[in-house]
Motif scaffolding. Structure first.
Motif, PDB file in Angstrom:
ATOM      1  N   VAL A 156       0.869  -1.169   0.000  1.00  0.00           N
ATOM      2  CA  VAL A 156       0.000   0.000   0.000  1.00  0.00           C
ATOM      3  C   VAL A 156       0.905   1.218   0.000  1.00  0.00           C
ATOM      4  CG1 VAL A 156      -1.849   1.229   1.174  1.00  0.00           C
ATOM      5  CG2 VAL A 156      -1.778  -1.274   1.258  1.00  0.00           C
ATOM      6  N   GLN A 157       0.667   2.148  -0.905  1.00  0.00           N
ATOM      7  CA  GLN A 157       1.574   3.287  -1.074  1.00  0.00           C
ATOM      8  C   GLN A 157       1.722   4.093   0.211  1.00  0.00           C
ATOM      9  OE1 GLN A 157       4.068   4.611  -2.334  1.00  0.00           O
ATOM     10  NE2 GLN A 157       3.468   5.725  -4.165  1.00  0.00           N
ATOM     11  N   ASP A 158       2.975   4.285   0.634  1.00  0.00           N
ATOM     12  CA  ASP A 158       3.262   5.080   1.820  1.00  0.00           C
ATOM     13  C   ASP A 158       3.136   6.577   1.523  1.00  0.00           C
ATOM     14  OD1 ASP A 158       4.428   2.996   3.801  1.00  0.00           O
ATOM     15  OD2 ASP A 158       5.492   2.594   1.922  1.00  0.00           O
ATOM     16  N   ILE A 159       2.862   7.358   2.574  1.00  0.00           N
ATOM     17  CA  ILE A 159       2.909   8.813   2.499  1.00  0.00           C
ATOM     18  C   ILE A 159       4.190   9.261   3.196  1.00  0.00           C
ATOM     19  CG2 ILE A 159       1.801  10.977   3.142  1.00  0.00           C
ATOM     20  CD1 ILE A 159      -0.862   9.480   3.190  1.00  0.00           C
ATOM     21  N   ALA A 161       7.031  11.344   5.141  1.00  0.00           N
ATOM     22  CA  ALA A 161       6.954  12.372   6.176  1.00  0.00           C
ATOM     23  C   ALA A 161       7.009  13.755   5.546  1.00  0.00           C
ATOM     24  CB  ALA A 161       8.093  12.199   7.172  1.00  0.00           C
ATOM     25  N   GLY A 162       6.093  14.617   5.943  1.00  0.00           N
ATOM     26  CA  GLY A 162       6.054  15.976   5.432  1.00  0.00           C
ATOM     27  C   GLY A 162       5.252  16.153   4.160  1.00  0.00           C
ATOM     28  N   ALA A 163       4.875  15.055   3.493  1.00  0.00           N
ATOM     29  CA  ALA A 163       4.094  15.149   2.258  1.00  0.00           C
ATOM     30  C   ALA A 163       2.631  15.461   2.586  1.00  0.00           C
ATOM     31  CB  ALA A 163       4.190  13.850   1.474  1.00  0.00           C
ATOM     32  N   THR A 164       1.977  16.149   1.668  1.00  0.00           N
ATOM     33  CA  THR A 164       0.573  16.510   1.868  1.00  0.00           C
ATOM     34  C   THR A 164      -0.249  16.132   0.638  1.00  0.00           C
ATOM     35  OG1 THR A 164       1.015  18.756   1.091  1.00  0.00           O
ATOM     36  CG2 THR A 164       1.095  18.379   3.479  1.00  0.00           C
ATOM     37  N   PRO A 165      -0.377  14.835   0.361  1.00  0.00           N
ATOM     38  CA  PRO A 165      -1.148  14.422  -0.809  1.00  0.00           C
ATOM     39  C   PRO A 165      -2.644  14.667  -0.611  1.00  0.00           C
ATOM     40  CG  PRO A 165      -0.621  12.528   0.529  1.00  0.00           C
ATOM     41  CD  PRO A 165       0.106  13.690   1.146  1.00  0.00           C
ATOM     42  N   LYS A 166      -3.362  14.670  -1.701  1.00  0.00           N
ATOM     43  CA  LYS A 166      -4.816  14.740  -1.639  1.00  0.00           C
ATOM     44  C   LYS A 166      -5.340  13.432  -1.078  1.00  0.00           C
ATOM     45  CE  LYS A 166      -8.886  15.755  -4.470  1.00  0.00           C
ATOM     46  NZ  LYS A 166      -9.376  16.026  -5.853  1.00  0.00           N
ATOM     47  N   LEU A 167      -6.281  13.507  -0.134  1.00  0.00           N
ATOM     48  CA  LEU A 167      -6.788  12.312   0.539  1.00  0.00           C
ATOM     49  C   LEU A 167      -8.310  12.364   0.652  1.00  0.00           C
ATOM     50  CD1 LEU A 167      -4.148  12.255   3.416  1.00  0.00           C
ATOM     51  CD2 LEU A 167      -4.269  10.610   1.522  1.00  0.00           C
ATOM     52  N   PRO A 168      -8.972  11.209   0.653  1.00  0.00           N
ATOM     53  CA  PRO A 168     -10.423  11.188   0.840  1.00  0.00           C
ATOM     54  C   PRO A 168     -10.808  11.690   2.232  1.00  0.00           C
ATOM     55  CG  PRO A 168      -9.607   9.083  -0.012  1.00  0.00           C
ATOM     56  CD  PRO A 168      -8.418   9.866   0.414  1.00  0.00           C
ATOM     57  N   PRO A 172      -8.166   7.272   7.205  1.00  0.00           N
ATOM     58  CA  PRO A 172      -8.130   6.933   8.634  1.00  0.00           C
ATOM     59  C   PRO A 172      -6.954   7.496   9.417  1.00  0.00           C
ATOM     60  CG  PRO A 172      -7.329   5.085   7.346  1.00  0.00           C
ATOM     61  CD  PRO A 172      -7.789   6.119   6.352  1.00  0.00           C
ATOM     62  N   GLY A 173      -6.103   8.303   8.796  1.00  0.00           N
ATOM     63  CA  GLY A 173      -4.996   8.906   9.530  1.00  0.00           C
ATOM     64  C   GLY A 173      -3.697   8.138   9.477  1.00  0.00           C
ATOM     65  N   LEU A 174      -3.665   7.002   8.808  1.00  0.00           N
ATOM     66  CA  LEU A 174      -2.430   6.247   8.634  1.00  0.00           C
ATOM     67  C   LEU A 174      -1.579   6.880   7.540  1.00  0.00           C
ATOM     68  CD1 LEU A 174      -3.922   2.637   8.700  1.00  0.00           C
ATOM     69  CD2 LEU A 174      -2.570   3.713  10.509  1.00  0.00           C
ATOM     70  N   PRO A 175      -0.242   6.746   7.600  1.00  0.00           N
ATOM     71  CA  PRO A 175       0.617   7.328   6.561  1.00  0.00           C
ATOM     72  C   PRO A 175       0.637   6.479   5.297  1.00  0.00           C
ATOM     73  CG  PRO A 175       1.967   6.208   8.188  1.00  0.00           C
ATOM     74  CD  PRO A 175       0.554   6.133   8.695  1.00  0.00           C
ATOM     75  N   LEU A 176      -0.549   6.237   4.755  1.00  0.00           N
ATOM     76  CA  LEU A 176      -0.742   5.366   3.596  1.00  0.00           C
ATOM     77  C   LEU A 176      -1.830   5.954   2.706  1.00  0.00           C
ATOM     78  CD1 LEU A 176      -1.060   1.963   5.502  1.00  0.00           C
ATOM     79  CD2 LEU A 176       0.933   2.661   4.151  1.00  0.00           C
ATOM     80  N   LEU A 177      -1.797   5.590   1.427  1.00  0.00           N
ATOM     81  CA  LEU A 177      -2.903   5.927   0.538  1.00  0.00           C
ATOM     82  C   LEU A 177      -3.984   4.866   0.713  1.00  0.00           C
ATOM     83  CD1 LEU A 177      -1.215   7.265  -2.713  1.00  0.00           C
ATOM     84  CD2 LEU A 177      -1.879   8.483  -0.625  1.00  0.00           C
ATOM     85  N   ILE A 178      -4.777   5.062   1.752  1.00  0.00           N
ATOM     86  CA  ILE A 178      -5.835   4.136   2.138  1.00  0.00           C
ATOM     87  C   ILE A 178      -7.050   4.947   2.552  1.00  0.00           C
ATOM     88  CG2 ILE A 178      -4.972   4.022   4.522  1.00  0.00           C
ATOM     89  CD1 ILE A 178      -5.937   1.106   4.625  1.00  0.00           C
ATOM     90  N   ASP A 179      -8.225   4.456   2.242  1.00  0.00           N
ATOM     91  CA  ASP A 179      -9.470   5.097   2.641  1.00  0.00           C
ATOM     92  C   ASP A 179     -10.308   4.077   3.390  1.00  0.00           C
ATOM     93  OD1 ASP A 179     -11.489   7.008   2.842  1.00  0.00           O
ATOM     94  OD2 ASP A 179     -12.410   6.390   0.948  1.00  0.00           O
ATOM     95  N   SER A 180     -11.018   4.535   4.400  1.00  0.00           N
ATOM     96  CA  SER A 180     -11.898   3.666   5.201  1.00  0.00           C
ATOM     97  C   SER A 180     -13.318   4.199   5.103  1.00  0.00           C
ATOM     98  CB  SER A 180     -11.425   3.638   6.657  1.00  0.00           C
ATOM     99  OG  SER A 180     -10.119   3.124   6.760  1.00  0.00           O
ATOM    100  N   PRO A 181     -14.011   3.923   3.991  1.00  0.00           N
ATOM    101  CA  PRO A 181     -15.281   4.584   3.720  1.00  0.00           C
ATOM    102  C   PRO A 181     -16.493   3.986   4.423  1.00  0.00           C
ATOM    103  CG  PRO A 181     -14.695   3.156   1.900  1.00  0.00           C
ATOM    104  CD  PRO A 181     -13.544   3.101   2.866  1.00  0.00           C
TER     105      PRO A 181
END
Length: 247
Positions: A156-159, A161-168, A172-181
């Motif tokens: 699962v793609q990591d985020i 440190a310091g990065a600010t990607p677009k997120l849903p 859930p607050g994890l440093p990953l490109l993951i969504d908990s819908p």
């Protein structure tokens, strides 16, 4: 809880060794060869995605006892495991709230008893939002290759440190490109199903997908790569060639 008795098998080995025998059903789904997984609950026999007016419905049939096996708890996050039913797709990651072109967007139905990554939802209905990881639940994830997880393996793609990607909004607050819908899966007998609201669902018809059952593991150090695919139980196409088409 019963733990799958499968030795680690990385994707690069899987893609060159599993039979690629599969056929495409009339509805665009994938009819998979039976018997590729040691446990019936992870042995895919059919995978499909259907587009309605405002819904995508993800379906997977297995040989038997869908959802029966869950990871054995170890009592901590580091080194803990997740089992999953996965639909990797060619839908762009931006369609669900991530930045564009981030990797392979996948719908995942997962169970992991050692941590809870759905902080907005109380799946077991006990009033505690932080103890539901073992209950099968849904995620959008972005998958990318990373040999640190094993030769040819995915994570699962990591985020960073310091990065600010677009997120849903339901990230859930994890440093990953993951969504908990919070979309509730239905697991019954031989089928895993989840219905996902999608405003432009019909525009996604014809987009390619595949089906996978797999195990993932949190890094022992809890650092990037944080969440690796370490066991592949079965792949609907046999070679992750994305032969299915959303219908």
């Amino acid at each position: 809880m019963k733990k799958a008795l499968i030795t680690p098998i990385f994707l690069i080995f899987l893609f060159t060794s599993l039979s690629t025998t599969q056929t495409i059903a009339n509805n665009g789904g994938i009819n998979a060869k039976k018997g590729n997984a040691k446990l019936a609950e992870f042995d895919i026999v059919h995978a499909n995605i259907e587009a309605g007016d405002n819904w995508l419905t993800f379906k997977m049939r297995v040989s038997n006892k869908a959802g029966q096996s869950k990871p054995t708890p170890i009592g901590k996050l580091e080194g803990s495991e997740a089992f999953s039913y996965v639909w990797p797709t060619k839908i762009d990651s931006s369609a669900v709230g991530f930045d564009k072109d981030q990797g392979v967007l996948a719908m995942v139905i997962a169970s992991h008893p050692d941590f809870d990554d759905t902080p907005l939802f109380d799946e077991n209905g006990d009033g505690d939002l932080e103890n539901d990881g073992t209950v099968w639940h849904s995620h959008w994830v972005v998958l990318v290759p990373d040999d640190v997880c094993g030769k040819g393996a995915l994570k699962v793609q990591d985020i960073p440190a310091g990065a600010t990607p677009k997120l849903p909004l339901t990230w859930p607050g994890l440093p990953l490109l993951i969504d908990s819908p919070g979309y509730s899966p239905v697991i019954d007998g031989k089928q895993v199903l989840v219905r996902v609201p999608f405003r432009n669902a019909k525009e996604l018809k014809g987009i390619a997908f595949d089906g996978v059952t797999s195990g993932l593991r949190i890094n022992e150090s809890a650092h990037a790569p944080l969440f690796c695919v370490v066991n592949v139980f079965d792949v609907a196409s046999g070679d992750l060639s994305f032969p299915g088409k959303i219908e």
